[in-house]
Design a protein around this motif. Structure first.
Motif, short mmCIF file in Angstrom:
data_model
loop_
_atom_site.label_atom_id
_atom_site.label_comp_id
_atom_site.label_asym_id
_atom_site.label_seq_id
_atom_site.Cartn_x
_atom_site.Cartn_y
_atom_site.Cartn_z
N ARG A 31 -80.41 80.51 12.74
CA ARG A 31 -81.57 81.24 12.19
C ARG A 31 -81.79 80.75 10.76
N LYS B 299 -84.15 82.68 8.02
CA LYS B 299 -83.50 83.90 7.53
C LYS B 299 -82.32 83.55 6.63
N VAL C 215 -83.42 82.38 3.20
CA VAL C 215 -83.90 83.48 2.36
C VAL C 215 -82.71 84.21 1.74
N PHE C 216 -81.70 84.51 2.56
CA PHE C 216 -80.52 85.22 2.04
C PHE C 216 -79.73 84.34 1.06
N ALA D 269 -82.05 84.38 -2.17
CA ALA D 269 -82.39 85.68 -2.79
C ALA D 269 -81.16 86.44 -3.30
N LEU D 270 -80.10 86.49 -2.53
CA LEU D 270 -78.97 87.35 -2.92
C LEU D 270 -78.19 86.81 -4.12
N LEU E 25 -79.36 84.90 -6.35
CA LEU E 25 -80.31 84.98 -7.47
C LEU E 25 -80.34 86.39 -8.05
N LEU F 15 -76.37 94.58 -0.16
CA LEU F 15 -77.32 93.92 0.74
C LEU F 15 -76.62 92.80 1.52
N LEU G 171 -74.92 94.17 4.43
CA LEU G 171 -75.88 94.41 5.52
C LEU G 171 -76.19 93.11 6.27
N VAL G 172 -76.30 92.03 5.50
CA VAL G 172 -76.57 90.72 6.10
C VAL G 172 -75.40 90.30 7.01
N ASP H 162 -75.73 92.22 10.17
CA ASP H 162 -76.83 91.67 10.96
C ASP H 162 -76.40 90.39 11.67
N LYS I 65 -79.20 91.63 18.98
CA LYS I 65 -80.54 91.42 18.41
C LYS I 65 -81.14 90.13 18.95
#
Lengths: 57, 130
Positions: free
Chosen positions: B34, B37, B40-41, B44-45, B47, B114, B117-118, B121, B130
């Motif tokens: 993926r 996704k 992005v993680f 973003a995280l 950062l 977060l 949570l990742v 997921d 999922k």
């Protein structure tokens, strides 16, 4: 970077981004959900800020 | 009842995936193919974590006499290797007098949470939920 509003917006952006990407698989749904979450965060903070304005600390 | 070899292999893979996902945000999703996704993680995280340290956020110590400090340390640790890297480089001392101190703590703590949570997921994806 000392502006509280700017920091609030940046914080809301990161949290909304991660939540949207975790919960949705489709890009359009991610943008929609993330935007909604971001707007909710910022609007709630502004409304609560105004409601708390009369109360002294 | 003993687990079969296939189940053990699957469990081992899941543990490895969780560890990788925790150590490097998004690594679990990249591993599972993926890519968008995961990227992005991955961006973003760290950062968000780095920004929190930049604005005088603190890396809390594991002080068990102060339960809230210990919980904050646990949340900080959620970001993975970046936590140890930042500590080794001398970041995260925090300046309680800084206007942005509390914001910095919120950024650092939430980035760690977060990432947890990742990790969950990534496990869900690996287990076919999922």
């Amino acid at each position: 970077m000392r502006s509280h509003l700017l920091l609030l917006i940046v914080f809301a952006f990161f949290v909304s981004l991660v939540f949207a990407v975790i919960t949705k698989d489709d890009l359009r749904e991610q943008v929609r959900f993330g935007g909604l979450l971001f707007a909710g965060f910022v609007a709630t903070a502004l409304v609560l800020g105004w409601l708390m304005f009369p109360f002294p600390l | 009842m003993r687990a079969t070899a296939a189940e053990q292999t699957q469990t081992g893979g899941l543990v490895l995936l969780s560890l990788a996902s925790w150590a490097i945000p998004g690594a679990g999703h990249l591993w599972l193919g993926r890519r968008s996704k995961g990227l992005v993680f991955l961006i973003a995280l760290p950062l968000m974590f780095a920004l929190g340290l930049k604005i005088q956020g603190r890396l809390f110590p594991f002080d068990m006499s102060e339960p809230l400090v210990a919980l904050a340390a646990l949340a900080d640790l959620g970001i993975g290797l970046s936590y140890f890297l930042a500590g080794a480089l001398g970041y995260g001392t925090g300046d309680v007098r800084a206007v942005t101190y509390e914001y910095g703590n919120a950024f650092v703590i939430v980035a760690g949470l977060l990432n947890l949570l990742v990790v969950i997921d990534a496990c869900d994806v690996a287990m076919g939920r999922k």
